[in-house]
Design a protein around this motif. Sequence first.
Motif, PDB file in Angstrom:
ATOM      1  N   MET A   1      -1.005  32.528 -42.764  1.00 44.86           N
ATOM      2  CA  MET A   1       0.218  31.549 -42.713  1.00 44.86           C
ATOM      3  C   MET A   1       0.704  31.299 -43.942  1.00 44.86           C
ATOM      4  N   THR A   2       2.104  31.294 -44.153  1.00 45.75           N
ATOM      5  CA  THR A   2       2.611  31.082 -45.470  1.00 45.75           C
ATOM      6  C   THR A   2       3.040  29.657 -45.514  1.00 45.75           C
ATOM      7  N   GLU A   3       3.526  29.149 -46.517  1.00 43.61           N
ATOM      8  CA  GLU A   3       4.020  27.835 -46.696  1.00 43.61           C
ATOM      9  C   GLU A   3       5.096  27.407 -46.033  1.00 43.61           C
ATOM     10  N   SER A   4       6.019  28.560 -45.792  1.00 38.51           N
ATOM     11  CA  SER A   4       7.381  28.193 -45.026  1.00 38.51           C
ATOM     12  C   SER A   4       7.124  28.194 -43.499  1.00 38.51           C
ATOM     13  N   GLU A   5       5.926  28.810 -42.979  1.00 35.44           N
ATOM     14  CA  GLU A   5       5.550  28.664 -41.727  1.00 35.44           C
ATOM     15  C   GLU A   5       5.035  27.089 -41.531  1.00 35.44           C
ATOM     16  N   ILE A   6       4.130  26.857 -42.184  1.00 33.83           N
ATOM     17  CA  ILE A   6       3.860  25.317 -42.116  1.00 33.83           C
ATOM     18  C   ILE A   6       4.812  24.362 -42.214  1.00 33.83           C
ATOM     19  N   TYR A   7       5.608  24.428 -43.322  1.00 27.00           N
ATOM     20  CA  TYR A   7       6.805  23.548 -43.205  1.00 27.00           C
ATOM     21  C   TYR A   7       7.721  23.593 -42.108  1.00 27.00           C
ATOM     22  N   ASP A   8       7.972  24.785 -41.424  1.00 25.36           N
ATOM     23  CA  ASP A   8       8.804  24.884 -40.428  1.00 25.36           C
ATOM     24  C   ASP A   8       8.370  24.348 -39.176  1.00 25.36           C
ATOM     25  N   THR A   9       6.817  24.487 -38.985  1.00 25.99           N
ATOM     26  CA  THR A   9       6.076  24.090 -37.934  1.00 25.99           C
ATOM     27  C   THR A   9       6.128  22.328 -38.094  1.00 25.99           C
ATOM     28  N   LEU A  10       5.829  21.854 -39.258  1.00 29.58           N
ATOM     29  CA  LEU A  10       5.848  20.305 -39.398  1.00 29.58           C
ATOM     30  C   LEU A  10       7.160  20.076 -39.127  1.00 29.58           C
ATOM     31  N   ARG A  11       8.177  20.525 -39.684  1.00 27.10           N
ATOM     32  CA  ARG A  11       9.630  20.004 -39.218  1.00 27.10           C
ATOM     33  C   ARG A  11       9.870  19.985 -37.781  1.00 27.10           C
ATOM     34  N   GLN A  12       9.626  21.049 -37.138  1.00 29.99           N
ATOM     35  CA  GLN A  12       9.559  21.266 -35.517  1.00 29.99           C
ATOM     36  C   GLN A  12       8.976  20.007 -34.873  1.00 29.99           C
ATOM     37  N   GLY A  13       7.594  19.756 -35.325  1.00 31.91           N
ATOM     38  CA  GLY A  13       6.870  18.640 -34.817  1.00 31.91           C
ATOM     39  C   GLY A  13       7.377  17.483 -35.013  1.00 31.91           C
ATOM     40  N   LEU A  14       7.936  17.186 -36.119  1.00 26.18           N
ATOM     41  CA  LEU A  14       8.582  15.999 -36.295  1.00 26.18           C
ATOM     42  C   LEU A  14       9.814  15.576 -35.599  1.00 26.18           C
ATOM     43  N   TRP A  15      10.623  16.746 -35.429  1.00 21.86           N
ATOM     44  CA  TRP A  15      11.695  16.832 -34.538  1.00 21.86           C
ATOM     45  C   TRP A  15      11.269  16.386 -33.038  1.00 21.86           C
ATOM     46  N   ILE A  16      10.320  17.047 -32.482  1.00 26.94           N
ATOM     47  CA  ILE A  16       9.950  16.642 -31.304  1.00 26.94           C
ATOM     48  C   ILE A  16       9.458  15.413 -31.061  1.00 26.94           C
ATOM     49  N   ALA A  17       8.669  14.869 -32.013  1.00 24.22           N
ATOM     50  CA  ALA A  17       8.492  13.282 -32.075  1.00 24.22           C
ATOM     51  C   ALA A  17       9.804  12.286 -32.144  1.00 24.22           C
TER      52      ALA A  17
ATOM     53  N   SER B   1       8.580  12.857 -17.588  1.00 25.41           N
ATOM     54  CA  SER B   1       8.605  14.344 -17.258  1.00 25.41           C
ATOM     55  C   SER B   1       9.280  15.147 -18.446  1.00 25.41           C
ATOM     56  N   PHE B   2      10.223  14.500 -18.943  1.00 26.02           N
ATOM     57  CA  PHE B   2      10.637  15.040 -20.105  1.00 26.02           C
ATOM     58  C   PHE B   2       9.965  15.285 -21.298  1.00 26.02           C
ATOM     59  N   MET B   3       9.301  14.082 -21.549  1.00 26.46           N
ATOM     60  CA  MET B   3       8.585  13.997 -22.755  1.00 26.46           C
ATOM     61  C   MET B   3       7.253  15.172 -22.477  1.00 26.46           C
ATOM     62  N   THR B   4       6.496  15.373 -21.347  1.00 26.60           N
ATOM     63  CA  THR B   4       5.556  16.210 -21.067  1.00 26.60           C
ATOM     64  C   THR B   4       6.123  17.578 -21.086  1.00 26.60           C
ATOM     65  N   SER B   5       7.238  17.741 -20.724  1.00 25.49           N
ATOM     66  CA  SER B   5       7.793  19.380 -20.732  1.00 25.49           C
ATOM     67  C   SER B   5       8.059  19.560 -22.026  1.00 25.49           C
ATOM     68  N   THR B   6       8.624  18.874 -22.960  1.00 23.36           N
ATOM     69  CA  THR B   6       8.758  19.129 -24.439  1.00 23.36           C
ATOM     70  C   THR B   6       7.774  19.165 -25.284  1.00 23.36           C
ATOM     71  N   LEU B   7       6.609  18.377 -24.931  1.00 27.46           N
ATOM     72  CA  LEU B   7       5.752  18.532 -25.769  1.00 27.46           C
ATOM     73  C   LEU B   7       4.756  20.069 -25.222  1.00 27.46           C
ATOM     74  N   VAL B   8       4.619  20.206 -23.959  1.00 28.27           N
ATOM     75  CA  VAL B   8       4.189  21.436 -23.638  1.00 28.27           C
ATOM     76  C   VAL B   8       4.837  22.700 -24.131  1.00 28.27           C
ATOM     77  N   GLY B   9       6.058  22.466 -24.141  1.00 31.61           N
ATOM     78  CA  GLY B   9       6.816  23.644 -24.493  1.00 31.61           C
ATOM     79  C   GLY B   9       6.705  24.043 -26.047  1.00 31.61           C
ATOM     80  N   PHE B  10       6.487  22.780 -26.693  1.00 38.54           N
ATOM     81  CA  PHE B  10       6.337  23.064 -28.525  1.00 38.54           C
ATOM     82  C   PHE B  10       4.809  23.584 -28.531  1.00 38.54           C
ATOM     83  N   PHE B  11       4.009  23.254 -27.706  1.00 38.91           N
ATOM     84  CA  PHE B  11       2.669  23.615 -28.137  1.00 38.91           C
ATOM     85  C   PHE B  11       2.345  25.054 -27.512  1.00 38.91           C
ATOM     86  N   SER B  12       2.955  25.273 -26.397  1.00 37.06           N
ATOM     87  CA  SER B  12       2.876  26.783 -25.985  1.00 37.06           C
ATOM     88  C   SER B  12       3.877  27.808 -26.440  1.00 37.06           C
ATOM     89  N   GLU B  13       4.754  27.464 -26.999  1.00 41.45           N
ATOM     90  CA  GLU B  13       5.752  28.371 -27.934  1.00 41.45           C
ATOM     91  C   GLU B  13       5.437  28.608 -29.252  1.00 41.45           C
TER      92      GLU B  13
END
Length: 88
Positions: free
Chosen positions: A1-17, A67-79
């Motif tokens: 796992m590279t630094e760019s993947e970590i930062y991209d995942t962190l960015r996506q997680g913050l956007w989901i939050a 339901s929106f919150m749950t589907s958003t979190l499940v989609g983020f974790f599964s994808e």
Amino acid sequence: MTESEIYDTLRQGLWIAVLISAPLLTVALVAGVVVGLFQALTSVQEMTLTFVPKVGAMLVVFWVSMSFMTSTLVGFFSETIIPLIAGS
């Protein structure tokens, strides 16, 4: 796992939050402003008057948007998160 993947995942997680918290924070802001205006216009300075309507409105919005919150979190974790853990 590279630094760019970590930062991209962190960015996506913050956007989901941000997406998940936006409905609740918006309703809390609107309810607070409305109750504050009501208190300023009527000179009623009761502490429960600010707390109870805000919490009630937030509970209603949470129930509606759950339901929106749950589907958003499940989609983020599964994808995103699970494929990173599995190494795919």
